[in-house]
Design an enzyme around this catalytic site. Sequence first.
Site, PDB file in Angstrom:
ATOM      1  N   THR A   1       0.857  -1.190   0.000  1.00 41.61           N
ATOM      2  CA  THR A   1       0.000   0.000   0.000  1.00 41.61           C
ATOM      3  C   THR A   1       0.885   1.230   0.000  1.00 41.61           C
ATOM      4  O   THR A   1       1.674   1.437   0.929  1.00 41.61           O
ATOM      5  CB  THR A   1      -0.911   0.013   1.238  1.00 41.61           C
ATOM      6  OG1 THR A   1      -1.713  -1.173   1.246  1.00 41.61           O
ATOM      7  CG2 THR A   1      -1.821   1.237   1.230  1.00 41.61           C
TER       8      THR A   1
ATOM      9  N   LYS B   1      -6.939   0.876  -3.610  1.00 36.91           N
ATOM     10  CA  LYS B   1      -6.499   0.311  -2.332  1.00 36.91           C
ATOM     11  C   LYS B   1      -6.518   1.382  -1.242  1.00 36.91           C
ATOM     12  O   LYS B   1      -6.865   1.101  -0.079  1.00 36.91           O
ATOM     13  CB  LYS B   1      -5.089  -0.269  -2.470  1.00 36.91           C
ATOM     14  CG  LYS B   1      -4.509  -0.833  -1.157  1.00 36.91           C
ATOM     15  CD  LYS B   1      -5.340  -1.964  -0.587  1.00 36.91           C
ATOM     16  CE  LYS B   1      -4.887  -2.452   0.775  1.00 36.91           C
ATOM     17  NZ  LYS B   1      -3.578  -3.072   0.805  1.00 36.91           N
TER      18      LYS B   1
ATOM     19  N   LYS C   1       0.453   4.213   9.129  1.00 32.88           N
ATOM     20  CA  LYS C   1       1.017   4.430   7.789  1.00 32.88           C
ATOM     21  C   LYS C   1      -0.068   4.632   6.744  1.00 32.88           C
ATOM     22  O   LYS C   1      -0.058   5.613   5.985  1.00 32.88           O
ATOM     23  CB  LYS C   1       1.884   3.239   7.385  1.00 32.88           C
ATOM     24  CG  LYS C   1       2.377   3.279   5.936  1.00 32.88           C
ATOM     25  CD  LYS C   1       3.175   2.049   5.571  1.00 32.88           C
ATOM     26  CE  LYS C   1       2.335   0.813   5.344  1.00 32.88           C
ATOM     27  NZ  LYS C   1       1.618   0.824   4.029  1.00 32.88           N
TER      28      LYS C   1
END
Length: 302
Positions: free
Chosen positions: A99, A175, A243
Site C-alpha cells: 500500500t 487500495k 502508515k
Amino acid sequence: MNDAKVLGVVGLGSMGYGAAVSAMKRGVSTVGLDSSAAARERFAAAGGQLAASLADLAARCDVVQLLVVNAMQTEAVLFGEQGLAATLRRGAVVIASATVDPTLPPQWEAKLAERGIHFIDGPVSGGAKKAAEGQMTVMASGTPEAFAAAGAVLDAIAGKVYKLGDKAGIGSTVKMVNQHLAGVHIAAACEAMALGMRAGADPASLYEVICNSAGMSWMFQNRVPHILEGDYTPLSSVNIFVKDLGIVLDAARKLAFPLPLAAAAHQLYLATAAAGHGNEDDAAVVKFYAALAGLELPQKKA
C-alpha cells in the site's frame, strides 16, 4: 496449469507466504525471498524454493510480486543495489503490492519501462487467511502488455483480480480508498465495543447481536473476536494504519479534499501507538478507550 511462468515473491510475511503457497498449490513454480530467516524456513518447509539474493530470484523468475511493507522497501527492491530493475530480463513483470502513495507507481512503471520490464500496480486485500487460500483480492492496473506477460500468475495468487485501468496508480488509488474504510471501521468497532462495555453490556453478547444487526461490518466481525479473546497478536498492526491512513490523508491534502472521519481515526491509531501498542493487532485501539474509561478488557486465556 499450462502456464509455465515462474513466480518470484519478495516478502514472505503473512500475505506473501499465503500468495506464494497458494500459487504453488495451483501449479506455479514459485521462488521466495525474505530477509527473515524464520520466514524463509517456513516457506522452505512448505515446499517452496528459496532465492539466495534478488539477483538470483531475478534470474529464475518471469513474474515477481513484491509483498513488502511500504514504498521505501519497494523502491529498495526495485532500484537499490542489485535491485530488480538491473537484474530482471526484458519482458519480465513486476507486480507491486504494498500500500503506497498512488503517485509513486506511475514513476516506477516509467523507470522499469525504460529497461523493457512490465509493471502492474497490484495492491492486495483479504488478510492472511484469504491469501493462504488463494482468495485475496488484487486491485490491479497496468498496460495490456503487462497483464498478458503475467499470464495466469495473477489468477493463481488471488480469488478476484480487478483490472482497473491501463495506467499504474489506479490500483493504488482503489487500495487507498479500501484502507480509508478499513481503518475507520476498525476504529469505530473498538469505540463501539468500549462504549457498550462502559454501559454494562456483556461484550460477547454485544458482539453476537451486532453481527446479526445492521450495524455489523466485516471489520467488526473480524476484529472484535481479538478483543473478546484478549489476543492482540498482530495479524495487521496499529502501525500499519498509522502508515496507511497517513497515505490517505496526504493524498486528500493534495486534492484539497476534506476527510474528517479518516483524520479522527488516524489520531486514534497514533494515540494507541504512542501508548506503546503500535506493534500489536489493530484491534488494540480498544486499549486507548479502556485506558480513558478505566475499563477492564477480556484477558487472554493461559
